[in-house]
Design a protein around this motif. Structure first.
Motif, PDB file in Angstrom:
ATOM      1  N   ASP A 173       0.820  -1.209   0.000  1.00 11.30           N
ATOM      2  CA  ASP A 173       0.000   0.000   0.000  1.00 11.30           C
ATOM      3  C   ASP A 173       0.857   1.263   0.000  1.00 11.30           C
ATOM      4  N   ASP A 174       0.425   2.236  -0.767  1.00 16.69           N
ATOM      5  CA  ASP A 174       1.126   3.508  -0.847  1.00 16.69           C
ATOM      6  C   ASP A 174       0.839   4.349   0.404  1.00 16.69           C
ATOM      7  N   PRO A 175       1.793   5.165   0.844  1.00 17.27           N
ATOM      8  CA  PRO A 175       1.564   5.998   2.034  1.00 17.27           C
ATOM      9  C   PRO A 175       0.313   6.860   1.990  1.00 17.27           C
ATOM     10  N   ILE A 216       3.268  14.724  -4.277  1.00 18.48           N
ATOM     11  CA  ILE A 216       3.360  15.587  -3.095  1.00 18.48           C
ATOM     12  C   ILE A 216       2.061  16.364  -2.891  1.00 18.48           C
ATOM     13  N   GLN A 217       1.444  16.786  -3.985  1.00 14.88           N
ATOM     14  CA  GLN A 217       0.160  17.481  -3.872  1.00 14.88           C
ATOM     15  C   GLN A 217      -0.905  16.569  -3.264  1.00 14.88           C
ATOM     16  N   LYS A 218      -0.906  15.303  -3.650  1.00 16.36           N
ATOM     17  CA  LYS A 218      -1.849  14.355  -3.056  1.00 16.36           C
ATOM     18  C   LYS A 218      -1.552  14.138  -1.573  1.00 16.36           C
ATOM     19  N   LEU A 219      -0.258  14.103  -1.241  1.00 17.10           N
ATOM     20  CA  LEU A 219       0.129  13.954   0.165  1.00 17.10           C
ATOM     21  C   LEU A 219      -0.315  15.164   0.971  1.00 17.10           C
ATOM     22  N   GLU A 220      -0.224  16.350   0.388  1.00 18.15           N
ATOM     23  CA  GLU A 220      -0.708  17.558   1.065  1.00 18.15           C
ATOM     24  C   GLU A 220      -2.189  17.440   1.387  1.00 18.15           C
ATOM     25  N   VAL A 222      -3.998  14.681   1.728  1.00 13.94           N
ATOM     26  CA  VAL A 222      -4.256  13.622   2.699  1.00 13.94           C
ATOM     27  C   VAL A 222      -3.887  14.057   4.114  1.00 13.94           C
ATOM     28  N   THR A 223      -2.808  14.831   4.239  1.00 13.85           N
ATOM     29  CA  THR A 223      -2.326  15.234   5.570  1.00 13.85           C
ATOM     30  C   THR A 223      -2.797  16.616   5.981  1.00 13.85           C
ATOM     31  N   ASP A 224      -3.475  17.318   5.078  1.00 15.61           N
ATOM     32  CA  ASP A 224      -3.935  18.685   5.339  1.00 15.61           C
ATOM     33  C   ASP A 224      -2.760  19.584   5.740  1.00 15.61           C
ATOM     34  N   MET A 225      -1.696  19.485   4.948  1.00 18.13           N
ATOM     35  CA  MET A 225      -0.488  20.259   5.207  1.00 18.13           C
ATOM     36  C   MET A 225      -0.018  20.943   3.928  1.00 18.13           C
ATOM     37  N   THR A 226       0.712  22.025   4.106  1.00 20.11           N
ATOM     38  CA  THR A 226       1.447  22.632   3.003  1.00 20.11           C
ATOM     39  C   THR A 226       2.870  22.082   3.041  1.00 20.11           C
ATOM     40  N   ILE A 227       3.302  21.523   1.922  1.00 18.36           N
ATOM     41  CA  ILE A 227       4.629  20.910   1.876  1.00 18.36           C
ATOM     42  C   ILE A 227       5.499  21.742   0.949  1.00 18.36           C
ATOM     43  N   ASP A 228       6.346  22.573   1.545  1.00 18.51           N
ATOM     44  CA  ASP A 228       7.218  23.432   0.741  1.00 18.51           C
ATOM     45  C   ASP A 228       8.680  23.319   1.148  1.00 18.51           C
ATOM     46  N   THR A 229       8.952  22.502   2.157  1.00 18.50           N
ATOM     47  CA  THR A 229      10.329  22.281   2.588  1.00 18.50           C
ATOM     48  C   THR A 229      10.533  20.785   2.827  1.00 18.50           C
ATOM     49  N   TYR A 230      11.806  20.408   2.915  1.00 21.64           N
ATOM     50  CA  TYR A 230      12.118  19.006   3.203  1.00 21.64           C
ATOM     51  C   TYR A 230      11.583  18.600   4.575  1.00 21.64           C
ATOM     52  N   GLU A 231      11.650  19.539   5.535  1.00 18.94           N
ATOM     53  CA  GLU A 231      11.155  19.234   6.878  1.00 18.94           C
ATOM     54  C   GLU A 231       9.659  18.940   6.862  1.00 18.94           C
ATOM     55  N   THR A 232       8.896  19.750   6.148  1.00 14.19           N
ATOM     56  CA  THR A 232       7.451  19.515   6.116  1.00 14.19           C
ATOM     57  C   THR A 232       7.128  18.245   5.328  1.00 14.19           C
ATOM     58  N   TYR A 233       7.964  17.925   4.348  1.00 12.83           N
ATOM     59  CA  TYR A 233       7.768  16.684   3.605  1.00 12.83           C
ATOM     60  C   TYR A 233       7.934  15.481   4.530  1.00 12.83           C
ATOM     61  N   LEU A 234       8.996  15.491   5.327  1.00 13.64           N
ATOM     62  CA  LEU A 234       9.202  14.388   6.269  1.00 13.64           C
ATOM     63  C   LEU A 234       8.089  14.333   7.304  1.00 13.64           C
ATOM     64  N   THR A 235       7.645  15.477   7.765  1.00 14.65           N
ATOM     65  CA  THR A 235       6.571  15.505   8.754  1.00 14.65           C
ATOM     66  C   THR A 235       5.300  14.861   8.196  1.00 14.65           C
ATOM     67  N   LEU A 237       5.078  12.661   5.678  1.00 17.18           N
ATOM     68  CA  LEU A 237       5.277  11.219   5.492  1.00 17.18           C
ATOM     69  C   LEU A 237       5.284  10.481   6.824  1.00 17.18           C
ATOM     70  N   LYS A 238       5.846  11.124   7.859  1.00 12.92           N
ATOM     71  CA  LYS A 238       5.845  10.498   9.187  1.00 12.92           C
ATOM     72  C   LYS A 238       4.411  10.353   9.701  1.00 12.92           C
ATOM     73  N   LYS A 239       3.575  11.327   9.407  1.00 11.30           N
ATOM     74  CA  LYS A 239       2.153  11.215   9.771  1.00 11.30           C
ATOM     75  C   LYS A 239       1.536   9.971   9.160  1.00 11.30           C
ATOM     76  N   ARG A 240       1.863   9.723   7.903  1.00 15.41           N
ATOM     77  CA  ARG A 240       1.307   8.547   7.214  1.00 15.41           C
ATOM     78  C   ARG A 240       1.897   7.252   7.772  1.00 15.41           C
ATOM     79  N   HIS A 241       3.175   7.273   8.101  1.00 18.46           N
ATOM     80  CA  HIS A 241       3.822   6.119   8.717  1.00 18.46           C
ATOM     81  C   HIS A 241       3.127   5.788  10.048  1.00 18.46           C
ATOM     82  N   ASP A 242       2.851   6.824  10.830  1.00 19.95           N
ATOM     83  CA  ASP A 242       2.140   6.634  12.101  1.00 19.95           C
ATOM     84  C   ASP A 242       0.723   6.121  11.867  1.00 19.95           C
ATOM     85  N   TYR A 243       0.080   6.655  10.825  1.00 23.06           N
ATOM     86  CA  TYR A 243      -1.288   6.237  10.501  1.00 23.06           C
ATOM     87  C   TYR A 243      -1.321   4.762  10.117  1.00 23.06           C
ATOM     88  N   PHE A 244      -0.363   4.326   9.331  1.00 22.49           N
ATOM     89  CA  PHE A 244      -0.288   2.914   8.955  1.00 22.49           C
ATOM     90  C   PHE A 244      -0.104   2.050  10.204  1.00 22.49           C
TER      91      PHE A 244
END
Length: 482
Positions: A173-175, A216-220, A222-235, A237-244
């Motif tokens: 399954d995809d994140p 990344i737009q789809k990830l935004e 799903v997570t209700d986040m703005t992803i414009d930096t590497y830090e926010t990208y990891l945050t 993805l970590k949300k999805r890892h926790d969700y799984f």
């Protein structure tokens, strides 16, 4: 009775010839037969890596005909049909389901010595009690028999799993997947565990910037986040890892050409991510560094949660650009690659091990030339904390056949502990693929029996039988904490 000495050679051969696909198929001695029938056969199935669609399990789908359950999405069969001169319309095209089945049936006699010949007839026997050899001549009869049975309640998707004594399956399954179907299955109280596996390949692939930014737009969303930096990208993805993890996931998986283990700095990765979001092309070095950083980060999260991480290595994918454009990926245009695996793999595992952040890991190898490489590599990082912590995974994709599985088990036997091996998986999109576990177990039992017959192992059937049961079931059950 005719004296055996005087018996004509042709009649002797007839009397000693084994029957195709009988109860002792692949079991070449009484010891092999005892190991399989008394120890391996009754073990439940833990299929810890497959591509089954959880939506169909949630809906307990009833397939309308055998083509739908057998030929849809099966690129193994499509490749054989193409090689046999069958037009693409009968594989991925718009021909009717019966026309597609008829072409496959007519191809089957030409698959002699290909594992498809064994799998096809095993599946017909185990699911439909059809013991005839499939061909173009009996295509209509077999199609009608199987299709009629598929209409019965006991042939729904969930009952197909029950029929094969399946205990647990892990889908891929995809994140960004909602996991709503896994939730529905659990809510229904289905007794077979259907668990997700975290497969973040799309999230770490900057080879196609348009596709990655769309992801990344789809990830935004799903997570209700703005992803414009590497830090926010990891945050995100970590949300999805926790969700799984909250939805029962304890396994990750990666389908890679090779392991990525380039040196990089945090500043470099942050800068590369800005370029990605700006759709600015990356150098080859930047692509490798980004993949390396992401792969390492996923491994850290896996260790934090005590997950098992899996790496499928060595496939050279999408070799036919014309057909990739026409049909897309995963349609049968892939092959074995000849990537250099050892140094990067050692470097990647060493980096995690150095900080005691290397979780349980399975390495799947697609190039048989690398079997001994993989068998010795896993031994470098087995630290005694868990039996078989680092695993050399079962023969995969082009190697999940008799010769490929035997070579993998021989390499593991010679350079590791076969007795701690977590065994077989289907890696399949088909609900009719579970006899592959039986296929594996028969090969396993025969392998041990040959050594007993040759005096290379003691005739201790109880102990060897226990080892066979461990490899077939208990090792995986304990390893994955299922």
């Amino acid at each position: 009775m005719m004296n055996d000495v005087l018996m004509p050679a042709k009649e002797k051969a007839t009397n000693t010839r084994k029957k195709f696909l009988d109860e002792n198929f692949l079991l070449q001695s009484k010891i092999a037969q005892e190991l399989y029938h008394e120890f391996a056969k009754q073990m439940p199935i833990i299929d810890y890596h497959n591509h089954l669609p959880p939506e169909q399990i949630a809906q307990d789908v009833q397939f309308q005909n055998i083509t739908q359950v057998w030929l849809y999405g099966d690129h193994y069969k499509w490749r054989a049909m193409r090689t046999n001169g069958v037009d693409e319309a009968y594989s991925t095209g718009n021909k009717s389901d019966y026309e597609k089945f008829e072409k496959w049936a007519a191809t089957v006699p030409y698959t002699l010595r290909n594992p498809l010949y064994h799998w096809t007839h095993l599946e017909l026997q185990r699911y439909f009690d059809v013991h005839d050899l499939l061909s173009g001549k009996n295509a209509r009869e077999v199609y009608d028999i199987c299709t009629e049975k598929l209409q019965l309640p006991e042939y729904s998707v969930r009952n197909l799993l029950r029929r094969m004594n399946v205990e647990t399956v892990c889908t891929t399954d995809d994140p960004i997947d909602s996991l709503e179907h896994h939730q529905q299955i659990k809510q229904d109280g289905f007794e077979i565990k259907v668990l997700p596996a975290f497969r973040p390949d799309k999230a770490m692939n900057p080879d196609n910037l348009v596709a990655l930014n769309a992801y990344i737009q789809k990830l935004e969303a799903v997570t209700d986040m703005t992803i414009d930096t590497y830090e926010t990208y990891l945050t995100a993805l970590k949300k999805r890892h926790d969700y799984f993890a909250a939805n029962g996931c304890s396994v990750s998986d990666h389908g890679l050409d090779e392991i990525y283990a380039e040196d990089y700095t945090e500043w470099e990765i942050k800068s590369i991510f800005i370029k990605i979001r700006s759709n600015k092309s990356l150098s080859h070095s930047e692509i490798l560094k980004f993949k390396s950083a992401m792969l390492y980060q996923f491994a850290i999260w896996d260790h934090e949660k005590g997950w098992v991480q899996q790496y499928h290595l060595g496939a050279l994918r999408n070799n036919n650009p014309r057909m990739l454009r026409q049909l897309g990926p995963d349609t049968g245009w892939d092959s074995i690659g000849d990537f250099s695996q050892a140094r990067a793999l050692s470097k990647f595992l060493s980096k995690l091990d150095a900080t005691d952040q290397l979780t349980k890991t399975i390495l799947y190898n697609l190039n048989p030339a690398d079997n001994e490489l993989m068998a010795t590599m896993v031994g470098n990082f087995n630290d005694g904390s868990v039996a078989g912590k680092i695993q050399f995974g079962s023969g995969w994709w082009f190697l999940d056949q008799k010769d490929g599985m035997t070579k993998q088990m021989n390499a593991l036997s010679n350079m590791g502990l076969l007795s701690r091996f977590v065994g077989m998986l289907t890696d399949s999109r088909s609900f009719l693929s579970f006899p592959r576990h039986e296929y594996f177990r028969r090969i396993l039992c025969n392998l041990f029996a040959e050594d007993v017959e040759n005096g290379e192992l003691p005739n201790d059937i109880e102990w060897i039988g226990k080892v066979v049961q461990d490899i077939s079931y208990y090792n995986a059950k304990n390893y994955f904490n299922f």
